[in-house]
Design a protein around this motif. Structure first.
Motif, PDB file in Angstrom:
ATOM      1  N   ASP A 214       0.820  -1.220   0.000  1.00  0.00           N
ATOM      2  CA  ASP A 214       0.000   0.000   0.000  1.00  0.00           C
ATOM      3  C   ASP A 214       0.855   1.272   0.000  1.00  0.00           C
ATOM      4  OD1 ASP A 214       0.885   0.190   2.572  1.00  0.00           O
ATOM      5  OD2 ASP A 214      -1.102   0.057   3.514  1.00  0.00           O
ATOM      6  N   THR A 215       2.169   1.110  -0.049  1.00  0.00           N
ATOM      7  CA  THR A 215       3.055   2.273  -0.175  1.00  0.00           C
ATOM      8  C   THR A 215       3.270   2.683  -1.633  1.00  0.00           C
ATOM      9  OG1 THR A 215       4.895   0.723  -0.170  1.00  0.00           O
ATOM     10  CG2 THR A 215       4.376   1.799   1.928  1.00  0.00           C
ATOM     11  N   VAL A 216       2.806   1.874  -2.583  1.00  0.00           N
ATOM     12  CA  VAL A 216       2.984   2.196  -4.005  1.00  0.00           C
ATOM     13  C   VAL A 216       2.238   3.483  -4.343  1.00  0.00           C
ATOM     14  CG1 VAL A 216       2.324   1.484  -6.345  1.00  0.00           C
ATOM     15  CG2 VAL A 216       3.439  -0.150  -4.800  1.00  0.00           C
ATOM     16  N   ARG A 217       2.945   4.376  -5.019  1.00  0.00           N
ATOM     17  CA  ARG A 217       2.397   5.690  -5.352  1.00  0.00           C
ATOM     18  C   ARG A 217       2.204   5.768  -6.863  1.00  0.00           C
ATOM     19  NH1 ARG A 217       2.632  10.436  -2.389  1.00  0.00           N
ATOM     20  NH2 ARG A 217       3.023  12.363  -3.516  1.00  0.00           N
ATOM     21  N   HIS A 218       1.116   6.373  -7.301  1.00  0.00           N
ATOM     22  CA  HIS A 218       0.874   6.501  -8.741  1.00  0.00           C
ATOM     23  C   HIS A 218       0.085   7.774  -9.029  1.00  0.00           C
ATOM     24  CE1 HIS A 218       1.039   5.028 -12.784  1.00  0.00           C
ATOM     25  NE2 HIS A 218      -0.258   4.897 -12.895  1.00  0.00           N
ATOM     26  N   TRP A 219      -0.206   7.987 -10.321  1.00  0.00           N
ATOM     27  CA  TRP A 219      -0.651   9.262 -10.843  1.00  0.00           C
ATOM     28  C   TRP A 219      -1.995   9.079 -11.544  1.00  0.00           C
ATOM     29  CZ3 TRP A 219       0.459  14.059 -10.086  1.00  0.00           C
ATOM     30  CH2 TRP A 219       0.342  15.041 -11.073  1.00  0.00           C
ATOM     31  N   PHE A 220      -3.041   9.744 -11.054  1.00  0.00           N
ATOM     32  CA  PHE A 220      -4.407   9.428 -11.476  1.00  0.00           C
ATOM     33  C   PHE A 220      -5.198  10.637 -11.958  1.00  0.00           C
ATOM     34  CE2 PHE A 220      -3.293   6.390  -8.100  1.00  0.00           C
ATOM     35  CZ  PHE A 220      -3.483   5.201  -8.775  1.00  0.00           C
ATOM     36  N   ALA A 221      -6.158  10.342 -12.805  1.00  0.00           N
ATOM     37  CA  ALA A 221      -7.218  11.314 -13.117  1.00  0.00           C
ATOM     38  C   ALA A 221      -8.516  10.540 -13.257  1.00  0.00           C
ATOM     39  CB  ALA A 221      -6.917  12.071 -14.403  1.00  0.00           C
ATOM     40  N   SER A 222      -9.612  11.155 -12.864  1.00  0.00           N
ATOM     41  CA  SER A 222     -10.922  10.535 -13.069  1.00  0.00           C
ATOM     42  C   SER A 222     -11.290  10.614 -14.541  1.00  0.00           C
ATOM     43  CB  SER A 222     -11.986  11.261 -12.239  1.00  0.00           C
ATOM     44  OG  SER A 222     -12.138  12.590 -12.732  1.00  0.00           O
ATOM     45  N   PRO A 223     -12.204   9.746 -14.998  1.00  0.00           N
ATOM     46  CA  PRO A 223     -12.677   9.874 -16.386  1.00  0.00           C
ATOM     47  C   PRO A 223     -13.250  11.271 -16.652  1.00  0.00           C
ATOM     48  CG  PRO A 223     -13.424   7.793 -15.436  1.00  0.00           C
ATOM     49  CD  PRO A 223     -12.801   8.577 -14.307  1.00  0.00           C
ATOM     50  N   ARG A 224     -13.912  11.840 -15.670  1.00  0.00           N
ATOM     51  CA  ARG A 224     -14.495  13.172 -15.837  1.00  0.00           C
ATOM     52  C   ARG A 224     -13.391  14.227 -16.029  1.00  0.00           C
ATOM     53  NH1 ARG A 224     -18.408  15.528 -11.133  1.00  0.00           N
ATOM     54  NH2 ARG A 224     -19.740  13.725 -11.568  1.00  0.00           N
ATOM     55  N   ALA A 225     -12.328  14.123 -15.230  1.00  0.00           N
ATOM     56  CA  ALA A 225     -11.203  15.059 -15.382  1.00  0.00           C
ATOM     57  C   ALA A 225     -10.526  14.874 -16.737  1.00  0.00           C
ATOM     58  CB  ALA A 225     -10.194  14.860 -14.251  1.00  0.00           C
ATOM     59  N   ALA A 226     -10.384  13.612 -17.178  1.00  0.00           N
ATOM     60  CA  ALA A 226      -9.741  13.350 -18.476  1.00  0.00           C
ATOM     61  C   ALA A 226     -10.517  14.012 -19.607  1.00  0.00           C
ATOM     62  CB  ALA A 226      -9.624  11.840 -18.704  1.00  0.00           C
ATOM     63  N   ALA A 227     -11.840  13.851 -19.583  1.00  0.00           N
ATOM     64  CA  ALA A 227     -12.663  14.506 -20.614  1.00  0.00           C
ATOM     65  C   ALA A 227     -12.510  16.022 -20.513  1.00  0.00           C
ATOM     66  CB  ALA A 227     -14.126  14.091 -20.455  1.00  0.00           C
ATOM     67  N   GLY A 228     -12.411  16.524 -19.286  1.00  0.00           N
ATOM     68  CA  GLY A 228     -12.222  17.961 -19.076  1.00  0.00           C
ATOM     69  C   GLY A 228     -10.909  18.464 -19.664  1.00  0.00           C
ATOM     70  N   PHE A 229      -9.847  17.675 -19.535  1.00  0.00           N
ATOM     71  CA  PHE A 229      -8.553  18.057 -20.128  1.00  0.00           C
ATOM     72  C   PHE A 229      -8.699  18.217 -21.645  1.00  0.00           C
ATOM     73  CE2 PHE A 229      -6.318  15.289 -16.669  1.00  0.00           C
ATOM     74  CZ  PHE A 229      -6.389  16.329 -15.748  1.00  0.00           C
ATOM     75  N   LEU A 230      -9.395  17.269 -22.258  1.00  0.00           N
ATOM     76  CA  LEU A 230      -9.526  17.289 -23.722  1.00  0.00           C
ATOM     77  C   LEU A 230     -10.366  18.477 -24.175  1.00  0.00           C
ATOM     78  CD1 LEU A 230     -10.051  13.460 -24.317  1.00  0.00           C
ATOM     79  CD2 LEU A 230      -7.922  14.776 -24.409  1.00  0.00           C
ATOM     80  N   LEU A 231     -11.426  18.775 -23.431  1.00  0.00           N
ATOM     81  CA  LEU A 231     -12.269  19.922 -23.774  1.00  0.00           C
ATOM     82  C   LEU A 231     -11.485  21.223 -23.626  1.00  0.00           C
ATOM     83  CD1 LEU A 231     -15.608  18.869 -22.028  1.00  0.00           C
ATOM     84  CD2 LEU A 231     -15.147  18.969 -24.496  1.00  0.00           C
ATOM     85  N   HIS A 232     -10.690  21.324 -22.566  1.00  0.00           N
ATOM     86  CA  HIS A 232      -9.893  22.541 -22.371  1.00  0.00           C
ATOM     87  C   HIS A 232      -8.853  22.680 -23.484  1.00  0.00           C
ATOM     88  CE1 HIS A 232      -8.293  25.919 -20.198  1.00  0.00           C
ATOM     89  NE2 HIS A 232      -7.090  25.389 -20.157  1.00  0.00           N
ATOM     90  N   ALA A 233      -8.260  21.562 -23.869  1.00  0.00           N
ATOM     91  CA  ALA A 233      -7.262  21.578 -24.948  1.00  0.00           C
ATOM     92  C   ALA A 233      -7.872  22.014 -26.272  1.00  0.00           C
ATOM     93  CB  ALA A 233      -6.617  20.192 -25.092  1.00  0.00           C
ATOM     94  N   ALA A 234      -9.157  21.741 -26.431  1.00  0.00           N
ATOM     95  CA  ALA A 234      -9.837  22.046 -27.699  1.00  0.00           C
ATOM     96  C   ALA A 234      -9.992  23.534 -27.938  1.00  0.00           C
ATOM     97  CB  ALA A 234     -11.206  21.360 -27.721  1.00  0.00           C
ATOM     98  N   THR A 235     -10.001  24.322 -26.875  1.00  0.00           N
ATOM     99  CA  THR A 235     -10.268  25.755 -27.034  1.00  0.00           C
ATOM    100  C   THR A 235      -9.130  26.639 -26.530  1.00  0.00           C
ATOM    101  OG1 THR A 235     -11.423  25.788 -24.910  1.00  0.00           O
ATOM    102  CG2 THR A 235     -12.766  25.467 -26.882  1.00  0.00           C
ATOM    103  N   LEU A 236      -8.086  26.022 -25.998  1.00  0.00           N
ATOM    104  CA  LEU A 236      -6.922  26.748 -25.481  1.00  0.00           C
ATOM    105  C   LEU A 236      -6.258  27.590 -26.582  1.00  0.00           C
ATOM    106  CD1 LEU A 236      -4.992  26.537 -22.865  1.00  0.00           C
ATOM    107  CD2 LEU A 236      -3.670  24.958 -24.261  1.00  0.00           C
TER     108      LEU A 236
END
Lengths: 333, 333
Positions: A214-236
């Motif tokens: 349980d000490t393993v560390r990793h890097w996450f995004a929710s599906p909702r955040a992932a879609a949000g990244f793509l939408l933001h990238a579309a109009t940046l």
């Protein structure tokens, strides 16, 4: 505006299309149509906006040209075969993940030779472009030394995207997605599967296996955040990117222990009790080589917003996938 | 051992072949044949070792397979179109510099599917894989953000070389050559041409134009050192490289002023008097974006040896290109 989504049948693709249809506009412009393309026909989403469905393999000669024939203003390119398959089938990985992307870039460039055309192209890259040696916190200028063919293919596509953008053939932006959690659906054999499984299964009363400490560390995004990244990238405003067209997204760095603590706060100790620790040295070895956290300074400065806590990530899964219920009970979100 | 040199008609290719023929052996093994391939037929070098000549375009279907059909033990891949041409002719650059290299890698991989085959492949990459932002001293783990299509193509080939090596299809090593000086031959229109011209022309009594300030600093290797890098790469224990198969070579960082001072020490003030400063803001702007110096720590630790002074670089030019004479006088080297 006309939008083309390639890879529309995948998990992130479906979330993205749902978000686009729900908004109806993007950057203040009404969406007139969304073409949904994938190697298998995407499901028709319904609603007032026309969504032509295309089943086609992007790597096949002529497919990319056909997809851009009606000159979409905005293209999301999410299609890829995943890491495990690209490693198991070398030729297929290069054909889909490299040649497919290159054919798309070429189709856009050649369309621009006939008449001016320079659409925004949002490309999903991956943190798999990074390999050893990896610091605890990976900066925005870290070298690409991928340790998989998938990561190699994504790194190559990032280079192509930057060069085609520099030449003015396309207005590209590459988005390195974190590992998506909680990934909906059935458990799968992916080495990363447990990161979602230890949350998803207990929330519906099922046991889940945890193969690492349980000490393993990793890097996450929710599906909702992932879609949000793509939408933001579309109009940046891509002028702000200079020639560096690819960005690590602001995920959330948490340990497995922090995931489990968040689960306990959301769903109680009875949910946590469903997680069985069965150490798997093979999976532990694979995961040990993965990135643990990114600075994502550029992306944050450009307005990309990630999840704020793993508890929020769990609540998003409950809201979006479980109808707001844990084991039949409504939650507050 | 059988050797294949692709790009054998180029300047570095000719230096390499001369060095191979002169040694007659490599890593303690006798050289039985050297196939010399280029898009135009290389000149026959003569001597006791058979040197079949091949005029062929590596990017044409079937050419790579034909070149590896007799399973050379060692392949040098030096063929490329240069930066300026790759920028002027986008399609040709990708066809030769990317597709040509990929076809070679594929030909080796497919030969290995028929019967075990994993030759050493020495690939010439370039410091053009690096772009902004550039520190004064570029480390071995600096990111690749090329600002030319040529640099993009080389960066992509480095990624392919590493992945094909990781998969065991080829035993690859990529060598990022410094700018070669003193480049023999006629003045050309390349933006970097003056770095050689201000030495080469005065040594034979001709005027040369210097378009930038003498404070400009750049990264050099003599043709002899460049051939030496490739020979060392051919016999190096690649297990020491891990998965990082591409290396910046140990060049020599000198300013234009230091170049000129070295010329004065070697050939006197009358040679320096032939250099005319005619500032060219366009060339100065291009050169300002170029790398100035590399740490090259890995390459040095692996035994790669660069030139020790710019005076030595000039002496090598006089010895190898001018028959040891400056304006008819013998020098000491």
């Amino acid at each position: 505006m006309k939008i083309l989504v390639i890879g529309a049948a995948g998990m992130v693709g479906r979330k993205l299309v749902t978000a686009l249809l729900s908004a109806g506009t993007l950057g203040g412009r009404a969406i007139s149509a969304i073409t949904l393309a994938d190697v298998v026909a995407p499901a028709a989403p319904g609603g007032a906006i026309p969504c032509p469905l295309v089943a086609a393999d992007l790597s096949v000669e002529g497919v990319a040209a056909a997809l851009v024939a009606d000159r979409p203003d905005l293209i999301f390119h999410l299609a890829a075969i995943v890491s495990g398959e690209a490693e198991a089938d070398f030729e297929k990985g290069y054909r889909i993940n490299l040649d497919g992307t290159r054919q798309l870039l070429e189709a856009v460039r050649l369309a621009g030779q006939r008449a001016p055309y320079c659409p925004r192209l949002v490309f999903t890259s991956s943190i798999a472009v990074f390999g050893e040696p990896l610091p605890a916190l990976i900066g925005d200028h870290h070298e690409h030394t991928p340790l998989t063919s998938y990561g190699t293919q994504k790194a190559i596509c990032e280079l192509l995207l930057a060069d085609y953008s520099r030449r003015g053939f396309v207005d590209g932006i590459g988005i390195r997605l974190p590992t998506i959690a909680v990934r909906p659906g059935k458990p799968n054999k992916a080495a990363s599967g447990f990161f979602s499984g230890i949350i998803r299964e207990p929330l519906v009363g099922l046991e889940a296996v945890l193969p690492v400490a349980d000490t393993v560390r990793h890097w996450f995004a929710s599906p909702r955040a992932a879609a949000g990244f793509l939408l933001h990238a579309a109009t940046l405003d891509t002028a702000k990117l200079g020639h560096q067209r690819n960005l690590s997204m602001p995920g959330l760095a948490v340990t497995v222990g922090e995931q489990i603590a968040a689960l306990e706060r959301v769903a109680g100790p009875q949910a946590v009790a469903l997680i069985r620790l069965i150490p798997d040295p093979v999976i532990a070895g694979i995961v040990a080589g993965w990135p643990k956290a990114f600075a994502a300074t550029r992306a944050r400065a450009l307005g990309f917003k990630g999840d704020t806590s793993f508890e929020e990530i769990i609540q998003i899964h409950i809201a979006d996938e479980l109808g707001g219920r844990i084991g039949g009970q409504h939650t507050s979100m």
